[in-house]
Design an enzyme around this catalytic site. Structure first.
Site, PDB file in Angstrom:
ATOM      1  N   TRP A  55      34.172  38.345  31.811  1.00  0.00           N
ATOM      2  CA  TRP A  55      35.276  38.432  32.776  1.00  0.00           C
ATOM      3  C   TRP A  55      36.256  37.295  32.536  1.00  0.00           C
ATOM      4  CZ3 TRP A  55      31.541  41.756  33.912  1.00  0.00           C
ATOM      5  CH2 TRP A  55      31.841  42.865  34.709  1.00  0.00           C
ATOM      6  N   SER A  56      37.532  37.598  32.733  1.00  0.00           N
ATOM      7  CA  SER A  56      38.614  36.698  32.356  1.00  0.00           C
ATOM      8  C   SER A  56      38.592  35.357  33.103  1.00  0.00           C
ATOM      9  CB  SER A  56      39.951  37.401  32.591  1.00  0.00           C
ATOM     10  OG  SER A  56      41.035  36.542  32.398  1.00  0.00           O
ATOM     11  N   TRP A  57      38.743  35.384  34.440  1.00  0.00           N
ATOM     12  CA  TRP A  57      38.826  34.080  35.103  1.00  0.00           C
ATOM     13  C   TRP A  57      37.461  33.434  35.215  1.00  0.00           C
ATOM     14  CZ3 TRP A  57      40.157  33.303  40.954  1.00  0.00           C
ATOM     15  CH2 TRP A  57      39.405  34.144  41.767  1.00  0.00           C
ATOM     16  N   ASP A 196      38.480  40.873  45.698  1.00  0.00           N
ATOM     17  CA  ASP A 196      38.615  42.324  45.663  1.00  0.00           C
ATOM     18  C   ASP A 196      38.907  43.007  46.991  1.00  0.00           C
ATOM     19  OD1 ASP A 196      37.677  41.505  43.233  1.00  0.00           O
ATOM     20  OD2 ASP A 196      36.117  43.005  43.072  1.00  0.00           O
ATOM     21  N   TYR A 380      31.308  40.304  50.917  1.00  0.00           N
ATOM     22  CA  TYR A 380      32.119  39.967  49.761  1.00  0.00           C
ATOM     23  C   TYR A 380      33.257  39.010  50.130  1.00  0.00           C
ATOM     24  CZ  TYR A 380      32.457  41.145  44.789  1.00  0.00           C
ATOM     25  OH  TYR A 380      32.418  41.105  43.416  1.00  0.00           O
ATOM     26  N   GLU A 424      26.152  33.666  43.812  1.00  0.00           N
ATOM     27  CA  GLU A 424      27.493  34.201  43.589  1.00  0.00           C
ATOM     28  C   GLU A 424      28.410  33.783  44.739  1.00  0.00           C
ATOM     29  OE1 GLU A 424      29.605  38.599  42.957  1.00  0.00           O
ATOM     30  OE2 GLU A 424      27.461  38.448  43.354  1.00  0.00           O
TER      31      GLU A 424
END
Length: 503
Positions: A55-57, A196, A380, A424
């Site tokens: 994943w990018s970031w 998200d 989340y 997480e």
């Protein structure tokens, strides 16, 4: 020699400014073990089960932590990501591992169809990726990685190789994503902003007709409690937006969702300052980039600052109005050097006030307003605390001289990372683990805070002080892998070091 001994071995003459405990089971070594366990040979997955690709970031934050343990592996992390950059400059939010089964994660490569739908935008032919992006923290990461070992960086030509790619990435955002015409960058999907299912997206998403539930399968529910994840309705809208973007060949400006987000733009501004420092290191001038960062800061304040709320808010470009939801995204601009003292004081007051409660009722920075109707401490981005956003806020507090508050937040992040097994995300009140454990950016940012370099000034200083800082930075890497025996996951000579929802 056992694995722990290999990881901590270094010659007696190597002296470090910071020398953490190296006993088996220490927080420092446990963080290293998480990153080593999630290493694929060329990059680091966020978690083996839930997020089995790059994943990018995530990779940017991971590189920031890895720089203290293996500067070369930190460089490789970023190089691997940049190898998947598209011709138009975008850095995709996922780089797919071809060895992972398609049904292990959704949306999978066959959904994004980067090789066909992304052909006109210059999607790479040798690797499959998604077609959307994530926050541009990469230039900041590259600069900090360089500072960890400038000698190694120069010997490998690291900055000279990544600078053109990072410049193209910023150019894409500034030219293709200024959808509101006010100078700021827009996101065209909630996954691009990284938070998200934040309540800030509820109103813009309400206009989107969801994809039928039968048209997708949610692999994420096999790894987390459904009540903690985005709802099926939200997910249907995410899929619809991504499908429409794909079917339009990833052309910008047509989406039904377009939002100017304060955190996304703040990270772009911080990375513009960092890119200016990289240019200076390479013998060019960074003046124009620093000036651009200042203009972007002024636009951020003009378009997204709400003095009555003491917070930056998102702007919905489809109706033109500010979105009246208080999220952690509105606190992230604290990391910018160009804010007035009045705005900084207001942000600190909001951070510590009843809506976020940091230092009073919450341990880390909650992702959403504690008093908001949509607040949920476990769902989340609708309330839980995340380690990367707390790290960004800690960095901002320290930059603006709020040392006591920064120290308290740093201590809380380290304690919660320890007790949650590098979760997480966590319950903001109790620090109880949510989502995956052994999460890579949590481990990486734990390492960064353990090393406690307090180098926020170095990202934004416009004076050329590279040589002055070289010795200082070199000796803040206590586990330089030049001194580790061969055969460990952090062996610099290893032949695997080849640089090449979350959605």
């Amino acid at each position: 020699m056992d694995r722990t001994a290999q990881l901590i071995a270094r010659p007696a003459e190597y002296t470090a400014v910071y020398d953490p405990t190296t006993s088996a089971g220490s927080l420092h070594l446990r963080a290293i073990e998480v990153l080593d366990g999630n290493w694929t040979g060329t990059s680091t997955v966020p978690s083996r089960g839930l997020y089995p690709h790059q994943w990018s970031w995530d990779s940017a934050f991971i590189a920031i932590g890895l720089r203290h343990v293996s500067p070369q592996r930190a460089q490789t992390e970023l190089e691997t990501l940049l190898d998947a950059q598209w011709g138009d400059g975008r850095i995709p939010h996922i780089v797919f591992n071809p060895s992972v089964p398609l049904d292990a994660y959704f949306p999978s490569p066959d959904f994004w169809r980067s090789g066909t739908a992304g052909r006109a935008a210059g999607a790479p032919r040798t690797v499959q990726t998604s077609g959307i992006v994530q926050p541009p923290v990469h230039a900041l990461a590259a600069w900090l990685v360089h500072r960890a070992d400038p000698g190694l960086s120069r010997a490998r030509g690291f900055l000279a190789r990544v600078y053109p790619r990072l410049a193209a990435w910023h150019r894409y955002l500034l030219h293709r994503r200024d959808l509101g015409g006010g100078g700021l960058v827009s996101v065209v999907h909630p996954w691009e902003q990284g938070m998200d299912n934040a309540p800030s997206w509820d109103a813009p998403l309400a206009r989107i007709a969801p994809a039928p539930a039968r048209s997708f399968r949610r692999a994420d529910l096999a790894h987390g409690a459904p009540e903690d994840r985005p709802t099926d309705l939200d997910y249907g809208r995410y899929v619809r937006l991504a499908t429409d973007y794909r079917d339009g060949e990833y052309t910008d400006g047509r989406a039904g969702f377009a939002v100017e987000d304060p955190a996304f733009n703040a990270l772009l501004i911080a990375s513009e300052h960092a890119l200016a420092r990289i240019a200076e290191e390479l013998g060019a001038t960074g003046t124009a980039r620093h000036a651009r960062a200042q203009r972007l800061t002024a636009a951020l304040v003009d378009r997204l600052w709400d003095p009555a709320e003491g917070l930056f808010l998102c702007r919905d470009l489809r109706d033109g109005g500010l979105i009246r939801e208080r999220g952690v995204s509105g606190l992230v601009p604290l990391l910018l050097p160009g804010l007035s003292r009045e705005i900084v004081s207001a942000l600190v007051g909001t951070l510590r006030g009843p809506h976020f409660g940091v230092g009073a009722t919450t341990r880390l920075v909650p992702s959403y307003d504690l008093l908001g109707e949509a607040f949920d401490p476990h769902r989340y981005w609708r309330g839980p605390a995340w380690f990367n956003t707390s790290w960004l806020v800690e960095r901002g507090l320290r930059l603006h001289g709020e040392r006591a508050h920064a120290d308290a937040l740093r201590a809380a992040v380290l304690d919660v990372a320890d007790t949650s097994d590098f979760a997480e995300y966590v319950d903001p009140y109790t620090g109880d683990a949510c989502g995956a454990t052994g999460f890579s950016w949590t481990a990486a940012l734990t390492l960064d805070l353990l090393h406690d370099t307090h180098d926020t000034h170095d990202t934004h200083d416009t004076d050329n002080k590279h040589d002055k800082h070289d010795k200082h930075y070199k000796h803040q890497v206590p586990y330089d892998t030049r001194h580790l025996p061969h055969g460990t996951g952090f062996d610099r000579a290893d032949s695997s070091f080849k640089g090449g929802d979350r959605g």
